[in-house]
Design a protein around this motif. Structure first.
Motif, PDB file in Angstrom:
ATOM      1  N   LEU A  24       0.805  -1.210   0.000  1.00  0.00           N
ATOM      2  CA  LEU A  24       0.000   0.000   0.000  1.00  0.00           C
ATOM      3  C   LEU A  24       0.847   1.272   0.000  1.00  0.00           C
ATOM      4  O   LEU A  24       0.314   2.359  -0.169  1.00  0.00           O
ATOM      5  CB  LEU A  24      -0.949   0.009   1.202  1.00  0.00           C
ATOM      6  N   LYS A  25       2.142   1.157   0.195  1.00  0.00           N
ATOM      7  CA  LYS A  25       3.004   2.333   0.206  1.00  0.00           C
ATOM      8  C   LYS A  25       2.966   3.005  -1.156  1.00  0.00           C
ATOM      9  O   LYS A  25       2.937   2.354  -2.186  1.00  0.00           O
ATOM     10  CB  LYS A  25       4.427   1.959   0.571  1.00  0.00           C
ATOM     11  N   LEU A  26       2.980   4.323  -1.098  1.00  0.00           N
ATOM     12  CA  LEU A  26       2.831   5.096  -2.315  1.00  0.00           C
ATOM     13  C   LEU A  26       4.103   5.865  -2.634  1.00  0.00           C
ATOM     14  O   LEU A  26       4.935   6.111  -1.779  1.00  0.00           O
ATOM     15  CB  LEU A  26       1.670   6.084  -2.165  1.00  0.00           C
ATOM     16  N   GLN A  27       4.209   6.249  -3.895  1.00  0.00           N
ATOM     17  CA  GLN A  27       5.266   7.144  -4.343  1.00  0.00           C
ATOM     18  C   GLN A  27       4.594   8.298  -5.089  1.00  0.00           C
ATOM     19  O   GLN A  27       3.553   8.118  -5.712  1.00  0.00           O
ATOM     20  CB  GLN A  27       6.240   6.420  -5.280  1.00  0.00           C
ATOM     21  N   ARG A  28       5.144   9.489  -4.957  1.00  0.00           N
ATOM     22  CA  ARG A  28       4.609  10.636  -5.686  1.00  0.00           C
ATOM     23  C   ARG A  28       5.437  10.793  -6.947  1.00  0.00           C
ATOM     24  O   ARG A  28       6.652  10.954  -6.887  1.00  0.00           O
ATOM     25  CB  ARG A  28       4.651  11.909  -4.849  1.00  0.00           C
ATOM     26  N   LEU A  29       4.763  10.722  -8.097  1.00  0.00           N
ATOM     27  CA  LEU A  29       5.418  10.939  -9.376  1.00  0.00           C
ATOM     28  C   LEU A  29       5.268  12.404  -9.748  1.00  0.00           C
ATOM     29  O   LEU A  29       4.156  12.924  -9.798  1.00  0.00           O
ATOM     30  CB  LEU A  29       4.775  10.078 -10.471  1.00  0.00           C
ATOM     31  N   ASP A  30       6.383  13.060 -10.028  1.00  0.00           N
ATOM     32  CA  ASP A  30       6.370  14.443 -10.464  1.00  0.00           C
ATOM     33  C   ASP A  30       6.527  14.431 -11.978  1.00  0.00           C
ATOM     34  O   ASP A  30       7.560  14.046 -12.501  1.00  0.00           O
ATOM     35  CB  ASP A  30       7.510  15.210  -9.798  1.00  0.00           C
ATOM     36  N   LEU A  31       5.460  14.840 -12.671  1.00  0.00           N
ATOM     37  CA  LEU A  31       5.456  14.821 -14.131  1.00  0.00           C
ATOM     38  C   LEU A  31       5.446  16.257 -14.673  1.00  0.00           C
ATOM     39  O   LEU A  31       4.697  16.581 -15.589  1.00  0.00           O
ATOM     40  CB  LEU A  31       4.239  14.046 -14.645  1.00  0.00           C
ATOM     41  N   GLY A  32       6.259  17.119 -14.096  1.00  0.00           N
ATOM     42  CA  GLY A  32       6.275  18.517 -14.516  1.00  0.00           C
ATOM     43  C   GLY A  32       5.211  19.287 -13.768  1.00  0.00           C
ATOM     44  O   GLY A  32       5.278  19.427 -12.555  1.00  0.00           O
ATOM     45  N   ASP A  33       4.210  19.793 -14.495  1.00  0.00           N
ATOM     46  CA  ASP A  33       3.124  20.562 -13.881  1.00  0.00           C
ATOM     47  C   ASP A  33       2.143  19.673 -13.132  1.00  0.00           C
ATOM     48  O   ASP A  33       1.232  20.163 -12.482  1.00  0.00           O
ATOM     49  CB  ASP A  33       2.339  21.334 -14.946  1.00  0.00           C
ATOM     50  N   ILE A  34       2.293  18.377 -13.254  1.00  0.00           N
ATOM     51  CA  ILE A  34       1.334  17.429 -12.692  1.00  0.00           C
ATOM     52  C   ILE A  34       2.075  16.463 -11.776  1.00  0.00           C
ATOM     53  O   ILE A  34       3.188  16.034 -12.078  1.00  0.00           O
ATOM     54  CB  ILE A  34       0.668  16.610 -13.825  1.00  0.00           C
ATOM     55  N   SER A  35       1.435  16.111 -10.651  1.00  0.00           N
ATOM     56  CA  SER A  35       1.985  15.039  -9.830  1.00  0.00           C
ATOM     57  C   SER A  35       0.831  14.159  -9.362  1.00  0.00           C
ATOM     58  O   SER A  35      -0.321  14.588  -9.305  1.00  0.00           O
ATOM     59  CB  SER A  35       2.796  15.583  -8.650  1.00  0.00           C
ATOM     60  N   ILE A  36       1.172  12.911  -9.071  1.00  0.00           N
ATOM     61  CA  ILE A  36       0.177  11.917  -8.697  1.00  0.00           C
ATOM     62  C   ILE A  36       0.841  10.888  -7.784  1.00  0.00           C
ATOM     63  O   ILE A  36       2.028  10.585  -7.943  1.00  0.00           O
ATOM     64  CB  ILE A  36      -0.429  11.235  -9.952  1.00  0.00           C
ATOM     65  N   GLU A  37       0.070  10.372  -6.829  1.00  0.00           N
ATOM     66  CA  GLU A  37       0.566   9.307  -5.960  1.00  0.00           C
ATOM     67  C   GLU A  37       0.074   7.968  -6.488  1.00  0.00           C
ATOM     68  O   GLU A  37      -1.126   7.784  -6.692  1.00  0.00           O
ATOM     69  CB  GLU A  37       0.076   9.505  -4.529  1.00  0.00           C
ATOM     70  N   VAL A  38       1.013   7.048  -6.692  1.00  0.00           N
ATOM     71  CA  VAL A  38       0.691   5.709  -7.177  1.00  0.00           C
ATOM     72  C   VAL A  38       1.425   4.683  -6.315  1.00  0.00           C
ATOM     73  O   VAL A  38       2.378   5.032  -5.613  1.00  0.00           O
ATOM     74  CB  VAL A  38       1.091   5.532  -8.669  1.00  0.00           C
ATOM     75  N   PRO A  39       1.004   3.435  -6.368  1.00  0.00           N
ATOM     76  CA  PRO A  39       1.725   2.410  -5.599  1.00  0.00           C
ATOM     77  C   PRO A  39       3.215   2.391  -5.957  1.00  0.00           C
ATOM     78  O   PRO A  39       3.590   2.605  -7.121  1.00  0.00           O
ATOM     79  CB  PRO A  39       1.023   1.116  -6.015  1.00  0.00           C
ATOM     80  N   ARG A  40       4.025   2.150  -4.958  1.00  0.00           N
ATOM     81  CA  ARG A  40       5.476   2.174  -5.130  1.00  0.00           C
ATOM     82  C   ARG A  40       5.965   1.180  -6.193  1.00  0.00           C
ATOM     83  O   ARG A  40       6.963   1.418  -6.859  1.00  0.00           O
ATOM     84  CB  ARG A  40       6.139   1.884  -3.794  1.00  0.00           C
ATOM     85  N   ALA A  41       5.253   0.093  -6.363  1.00  0.00           N
ATOM     86  CA  ALA A  41       5.682  -0.927  -7.327  1.00  0.00           C
ATOM     87  C   ALA A  41       5.488  -0.480  -8.782  1.00  0.00           C
ATOM     88  O   ALA A  41       6.096  -1.049  -9.694  1.00  0.00           O
ATOM     89  CB  ALA A  41       4.915  -2.229  -7.091  1.00  0.00           C
ATOM     90  N   TRP A  42       4.675   0.523  -9.021  1.00  0.00           N
ATOM     91  CA  TRP A  42       4.424   0.984 -10.385  1.00  0.00           C
ATOM     92  C   TRP A  42       5.627   1.781 -10.880  1.00  0.00           C
ATOM     93  O   TRP A  42       6.219   2.556 -10.155  1.00  0.00           O
ATOM     94  CB  TRP A  42       3.183   1.839 -10.460  1.00  0.00           C
ATOM     95  N   ARG A  43       5.979   1.589 -12.125  1.00  0.00           N
ATOM     96  CA  ARG A  43       7.143   2.266 -12.716  1.00  0.00           C
ATOM     97  C   ARG A  43       6.687   3.146 -13.873  1.00  0.00           C
ATOM     98  O   ARG A  43       5.970   2.707 -14.759  1.00  0.00           O
ATOM     99  CB  ARG A  43       8.169   1.248 -13.240  1.00  0.00           C
ATOM    100  N   TYR A  44       7.155   4.408 -13.871  1.00  0.00           N
ATOM    101  CA  TYR A  44       6.810   5.356 -14.925  1.00  0.00           C
ATOM    102  C   TYR A  44       7.899   5.376 -15.980  1.00  0.00           C
ATOM    103  O   TYR A  44       9.082   5.429 -15.660  1.00  0.00           O
ATOM    104  CB  TYR A  44       6.631   6.761 -14.349  1.00  0.00           C
ATOM    105  N   THR A  45       7.502   5.332 -17.246  1.00  0.00           N
ATOM    106  CA  THR A  45       8.427   5.429 -18.365  1.00  0.00           C
ATOM    107  C   THR A  45       7.945   6.551 -19.282  1.00  0.00           C
ATOM    108  O   THR A  45       6.853   6.456 -19.842  1.00  0.00           O
ATOM    109  CB  THR A  45       8.476   4.105 -19.166  1.00  0.00           C
ATOM    110  N   PRO A  46       8.738   7.621 -19.423  1.00  0.00           N
ATOM    111  CA  PRO A  46       8.320   8.695 -20.329  1.00  0.00           C
ATOM    112  C   PRO A  46       8.510   8.272 -21.786  1.00  0.00           C
ATOM    113  O   PRO A  46       9.335   7.419 -22.090  1.00  0.00           O
ATOM    114  CB  PRO A  46       9.259   9.845 -19.967  1.00  0.00           C
ATOM    115  N   VAL A  47       7.723   8.875 -22.649  1.00  0.00           N
ATOM    116  CA  VAL A  47       7.884   8.681 -24.085  1.00  0.00           C
ATOM    117  C   VAL A  47       8.566   9.934 -24.598  1.00  0.00           C
ATOM    118  O   VAL A  47       8.046  11.042 -24.439  1.00  0.00           O
ATOM    119  CB  VAL A  47       6.519   8.456 -24.782  1.00  0.00           C
ATOM    120  N   LEU A  48       9.730   9.790 -25.175  1.00  0.00           N
ATOM    121  CA  LEU A  48      10.530  10.941 -25.585  1.00  0.00           C
ATOM    122  C   LEU A  48       9.865  11.705 -26.727  1.00  0.00           C
ATOM    123  O   LEU A  48       9.235  11.123 -27.603  1.00  0.00           O
ATOM    124  CB  LEU A  48      11.926  10.485 -26.016  1.00  0.00           C
TER     125      LEU A  48
END
Length: 163
Positions: A24-48
Motif C-alpha cells: 500500500l506504500k505510495l510514491q509521488r510521481l512528479d510529471l512537470g506541472d502534474i503530480s500523482i501518488e501511485v503504488p510504489r511498485a508501479w514504474r513510470y516510463t516517459p515517451v521521448l
C-alpha cells in the motif's frame, strides 16, 4: 505445543499484514506541472519527444498518461461504463470505469488546462482492461492528482454525441 502453534500462526498473520502495508506504500510521481501518488511498485516510463508516458503496473498491464493539446476525451459507451464528473484539485474531471471490472477503460480526463502559455492542454490517464485491484488503485490515485503552476480554464459543456 498449542502455544507454539498459536505463536506460529500469530507470526504468519503479522507477516501477512506487513506485506499488505508494504504494497500500500505510495510514491509521488512528479510529471512537470502534474503530480500523482501511485503504488510504489508501479514504474513510470516517459515517451521521448511528447508529453506522454506510461505506468508499468504489473506484467501485462500498462496505464497511459498523455498531457498536451491532443488527447482523447475518454468517450465511452454509457451502457458499458460508469461515467462521472468530479473536482480533483479544484479542476473538473471526467472519470470513467467499466461496469464489469477488467472489461474496458478506467481513466480520468481533464480539458483546457493551461501550461503557462496560450496553448490549451489536456490530461488523460487511462488503462484498458486492467485488473480489479489495479482499477481500485487507479481510482485512488486519481484523487491525489495535483496541478502545479498551471492556470485552469473552466471547460465548456461537453455534449456526448455518438461517433
Amino acid at each position: 505445543m498449542t502455544k507454539l502453534v498459536f505463536i506460529f500462526c500469530l507470526a504468519c498473520v503479522a507477516c501477512n499484514i506487513s506485506q499488505e502495508k508494504e504494497s500500500l506504500k505510495l510514491q509521488r510521481l512528479d510529471l512537470g506541472d502534474i503530480s500523482i501518488e501511485v503504488p510504489r511498485a508501479w514504474r513510470y516510463t516517459p515517451v521521448l519527444g511528447i508529453s506522454a508516458g506510461f505506468l508499468e503496473v504489473q506484467e501485462g498491464e500498462k496505464v497511459s498518461i498523455n498531457y498536451g493539446p491532443y488527447c482523447n476525451n475518454l468517450h465511452t459507451d454509457p451502457s458499458t461504463h460508469d461515467i462521472n464528473f468530479a473536482l480533483v484539485d479544484d479542476k473538473g474531471a471526467k472519470i470513467v470505469r467499466p461496469k464489469i471490472s477488467g472489461d474496458g477503460f478506467t481513466g480520468i480526463y481533464f480539458e483546457n488546462i493551461k501550461n503557462g502559455n496560450t496553448t490549451d492542454f489536456k490530461l488523460l490517464i487511462v488503462g484498458l482492461n486492467v485488473s480489479p485491484d489495479t482499477e481500485q488503485s487507479l481510482l485512488r490515485a486519481f484523487k491525489t492528482l495535483t496541478f502545479e503552476q498551471s492556470e485552469y480554464v473552466q471547460p465548456q459543456p461537453v455534449s456526448f454525441i455518438a461517433d
